[in-house]
Design an enzyme around this catalytic site. Structure first.
Site, PDB file in Angstrom:
ATOM      1  N   CYS A  48       0.824  -1.142   0.144  1.00 47.25           N
ATOM      2  CA  CYS A  48       0.061   0.071  -0.097  1.00 47.25           C
ATOM      3  C   CYS A  48       0.915   1.243   0.010  1.00 47.25           C
ATOM      4  O   CYS A  48       1.817   1.251   0.754  1.00 47.25           O
ATOM      5  CB  CYS A  48      -0.957  -0.086   1.082  1.00 47.25           C
ATOM      6  SG  CYS A  48      -2.053   1.435   1.169  1.00 47.25           S
ATOM      7  N   CYS A  54      -0.049   5.339   7.485  1.00 46.83           N
ATOM      8  CA  CYS A  54      -1.555   5.044   7.815  1.00 46.83           C
ATOM      9  C   CYS A  54      -1.334   4.186   9.097  1.00 46.83           C
ATOM     10  O   CYS A  54      -0.785   3.159   9.005  1.00 46.83           O
ATOM     11  CB  CYS A  54      -2.154   4.300   6.723  1.00 46.83           C
ATOM     12  SG  CYS A  54      -3.799   3.763   7.193  1.00 46.83           S
ATOM     13  N   CYS A  57      -2.381  -0.368   9.544  1.00 42.10           N
ATOM     14  CA  CYS A  57      -1.235  -1.426   9.466  1.00 42.10           C
ATOM     15  C   CYS A  57      -0.047  -1.087   9.948  1.00 42.10           C
ATOM     16  O   CYS A  57       0.329   0.067   9.873  1.00 42.10           O
ATOM     17  CB  CYS A  57      -1.111  -2.029   7.884  1.00 42.10           C
ATOM     18  SG  CYS A  57      -2.547  -2.420   7.040  1.00 42.10           S
ATOM     19  N   CYS A 131      -6.617   0.688  -0.446  1.00 41.73           N
ATOM     20  CA  CYS A 131      -6.586   0.103   1.050  1.00 41.73           C
ATOM     21  C   CYS A 131      -6.715  -1.410   0.740  1.00 41.73           C
ATOM     22  O   CYS A 131      -7.370  -1.850  -0.053  1.00 41.73           O
ATOM     23  CB  CYS A 131      -7.756   0.422   1.711  1.00 41.73           C
ATOM     24  SG  CYS A 131      -7.744  -0.612   3.342  1.00 41.73           S
ATOM     25  N   GLN A 235     -17.276  -9.638  14.362  1.00 39.85           N
ATOM     26  CA  GLN A 235     -15.952 -10.008  14.375  1.00 39.85           C
ATOM     27  C   GLN A 235     -15.555  -9.267  12.912  1.00 39.85           C
ATOM     28  O   GLN A 235     -16.443  -9.039  11.976  1.00 39.85           O
ATOM     29  CB  GLN A 235     -15.919 -11.455  13.914  1.00 39.85           C
ATOM     30  CG  GLN A 235     -16.036 -12.269  15.500  1.00 39.85           C
ATOM     31  CD  GLN A 235     -15.237 -12.045  16.361  1.00 39.85           C
ATOM     32  OE1 GLN A 235     -13.983 -11.470  15.881  1.00 39.85           O
ATOM     33  NE2 GLN A 235     -15.282 -12.320  17.666  1.00 39.85           N
ATOM     34  N   PHE A 262     -20.944 -13.239  27.329  1.00 37.89           N
ATOM     35  CA  PHE A 262     -20.900 -11.954  26.686  1.00 37.89           C
ATOM     36  C   PHE A 262     -21.074 -12.676  25.103  1.00 37.89           C
ATOM     37  O   PHE A 262     -20.344 -12.487  24.265  1.00 37.89           O
ATOM     38  CB  PHE A 262     -19.053 -11.774  26.715  1.00 37.89           C
ATOM     39  CG  PHE A 262     -18.853 -11.587  28.147  1.00 37.89           C
ATOM     40  CD1 PHE A 262     -18.867 -10.258  28.736  1.00 37.89           C
ATOM     41  CD2 PHE A 262     -18.234 -12.270  28.871  1.00 37.89           C
ATOM     42  CE1 PHE A 262     -18.453  -9.811  29.786  1.00 37.89           C
ATOM     43  CE2 PHE A 262     -17.793 -12.086  30.134  1.00 37.89           C
ATOM     44  CZ  PHE A 262     -17.837 -10.957  30.554  1.00 37.89           C
ATOM     45  N   GLU A 280     -25.809 -11.617  27.873  1.00 39.74           N
ATOM     46  CA  GLU A 280     -25.015 -10.276  27.248  1.00 39.74           C
ATOM     47  C   GLU A 280     -25.713  -9.080  27.938  1.00 39.74           C
ATOM     48  O   GLU A 280     -26.764  -8.936  28.124  1.00 39.74           O
ATOM     49  CB  GLU A 280     -25.385 -10.391  25.541  1.00 39.74           C
ATOM     50  CG  GLU A 280     -25.105  -9.346  25.029  1.00 39.74           C
ATOM     51  CD  GLU A 280     -23.835  -8.474  24.950  1.00 39.74           C
ATOM     52  OE1 GLU A 280     -23.584  -7.424  24.987  1.00 39.74           O
ATOM     53  OE2 GLU A 280     -22.852  -9.573  24.739  1.00 39.74           O
ATOM     54  N   ASP A 326     -16.662 -14.695  25.635  1.00 38.60           N
ATOM     55  CA  ASP A 326     -15.660 -13.833  24.665  1.00 38.60           C
ATOM     56  C   ASP A 326     -16.156 -12.534  25.137  1.00 38.60           C
ATOM     57  O   ASP A 326     -16.564 -11.684  24.435  1.00 38.60           O
ATOM     58  CB  ASP A 326     -16.530 -14.143  23.261  1.00 38.60           C
ATOM     59  CG  ASP A 326     -16.128 -13.327  22.323  1.00 38.60           C
ATOM     60  OD1 ASP A 326     -14.906 -12.792  22.339  1.00 38.60           O
ATOM     61  OD2 ASP A 326     -16.800 -12.798  21.136  1.00 38.60           O
ATOM     62  N   CYS A 352      -9.329 -10.795  22.489  1.00 37.20           N
ATOM     63  CA  CYS A 352      -8.940  -9.982  21.429  1.00 37.20           C
ATOM     64  C   CYS A 352      -7.603  -9.219  22.240  1.00 37.20           C
ATOM     65  O   CYS A 352      -7.226  -8.319  21.721  1.00 37.20           O
ATOM     66  CB  CYS A 352      -9.734  -8.979  21.143  1.00 37.20           C
ATOM     67  SG  CYS A 352     -10.410  -8.024  22.422  1.00 37.20           S
TER      68      CYS A 352
END
Length: 394
Positions: A48, A54, A57, A131, A235, A262, A280, A326, A352
């Site tokens: 890119c 940017c 990434c 992108c 996701q 969750f 949740e 999660d 995550c």
């Protein structure tokens, strides 16, 4: 003195064996005495034009072999901080141009508008003209939005642009904008119709207000269409979602009654067999899952429940032979404490954030669980962000 780069640090710098750091360096590169980097076998040409300015990434200069090693090292390093080891599987990488959601920023640039991700470690916006991570359907809207936004921006303020690809097309949410009067309203509807948006919503300081949604926006999870509330979590890629679902199914295999904690929109609940309880905190989210479960005749009970304030206790967990976790980036310390004192035989933990995952894993291990394996998933291609799914068993 020249030194080889031997690994990538958490934030993406290359590091030598003696601890010298070099930006935009890959394992196998040579850090020369003057601080310049001589590329090695794992250094690739970034695809890119906006890299490395940017902030979308950080690792486009690193090939897939080194990127997978980096993801494994991130998980192993986090676990080691808590005295833990695990079987860490080969990371799954989502292909380029598969990200189906993005949060961009827009700001005036003279008479025009700059629209894109923030520059790395900066509030400056890199005006996006290509992108390699976004789905083509999302990127195709960047130029049209750049033309629409000048009439909506308030003074010199910045606006947020959230793009999500759902079943009906792209869901667009604009934040920090102003659209007053009939002409502005008609321009928004015309834009939405012309670009076949699934939904267009505005936040003018009082929460999101839907301006265009010809049919209810949905996202299909494990073959089940689920109503998609504005701003709901999804996701990042369908490919990464599939990898995480497969890992959770494996970790929970054999469970006949599972608690999905969750649960979100039901990414995992809708993919698992047997009786399920889905809990949740998001009201609109859990209502969407409940409605989808009823329409598809799935045996899923739901609870609108804040698991930070009211985790399932050991007594409530006694009826389950499997649990899926999660949580957000903060982890699930309150719920994990209850699980550690329970008799649930198998846990699938999706995270995550390797740091909070490792912290919670330590509590589970101290409570008698063992880590069977960890599956890293790199669905934020070329970034330092990592997802994982892990199996715990008694």
């Amino acid at each position: 003195m020249s030194e080889p780069i031997v690994r990538i640090a958490a934030r993406g710098d290359g590091v030598t064996a003696t601890g010298r750091h070099a930006t935009l360096a890959a394992p196998g590169d040579l850090l020369l005495a003057d601080g310049t980097v001589e590329p090695g076998s794992h250094h690739q040409v970034p695809p890119c034009r906006h890299f490395p300015e940017c902030g979308g990434c950080q690792l486009q200069h690193v090939d897939d072999v080194a990127y997978r090693v980096y993801l494994v090292d991130r998980v192993a390093g986090a676990l080691a901080q808590h005295g833990l080891e695990a079987d860490i599987r080969t990371p799954h990488l989502s292909p380029p141009r598969t990200r189906r959601r993005a949060s961009l920023r827009a700001v005036r640039a003279g008479k025009a508008v700059a629209l894109g991700f923030n520059a790395e470690r900066s509030h400056q916006i890199v005006d996006m003209h290509e992108c390699h991570v976004l789905r083509p359907e999302l990127f195709a809207l960047v130029a049209p939005l750049r033309k629409l936004l000048p009439s909506l921006l308030v003074g010199r303020g910045a606006a947020g642009v959230r793009l999500v690809l759902c079943d009906q097309g792209v869901d667009v949410a604009l934040e920090g904008v102003r659209a007053e009067g009939l002409a502005a309203a008609e321009a928004l509807i015309d834009f939405a119709e012309r670009h076949r948006l699934a939904r267009l919503a505005l936040d003018q300081g009082y929460g999101l207000e839907t301006r265009f949604e010809p049919v209810p926006a949905t996202v299909t999870l494990s073959g089940v269409p689920v109503d998609l509330p504005a701003g709901a979590f999804l996701q990042a890629t369908e490919d990464g979602e599939a990898a995480l679902v497969q890992a959770v199914r494996e970790a929970a295999e054999g469970a006949t009654r599972t608690a999905d904690l969750f649960a979100g929109l039901g990414t995992f609940a809708l993919a698992l067999p047997g009786q399920l309880l889905a809990a949740e905190a998001g009201r609109d989210t859990i209502l969407s899952l409940l409605s989808a479960a009823r329409r598809s005749d799935r045996p899923i009970q739901t609870q609108h429940r804040d698991l930070y304030r009211r985790p399932l206790d050991a007594g409530e967990l006694a009826g389950f032979d499997g649990v899926v976790l999660d949580p957000p980036r903060a982890g699930a310390v309150e719920q994990v404490a209850q699980l550690a004192g329970s008799a649930v035989p198998r846990i699938a933990y999706v995270s995550c954030n390797p740091a909070t995952f490792a912290r919670d894993a330590r509590v589970l291990v101290d409570g008698g669980y063992r880590i069977a394996w960890v599956q890293p998933v790199g669905q934020f291609r070329w970034s330092t962000h990592i997802e994982l799914a892990a199996a715990f068993a008694r």
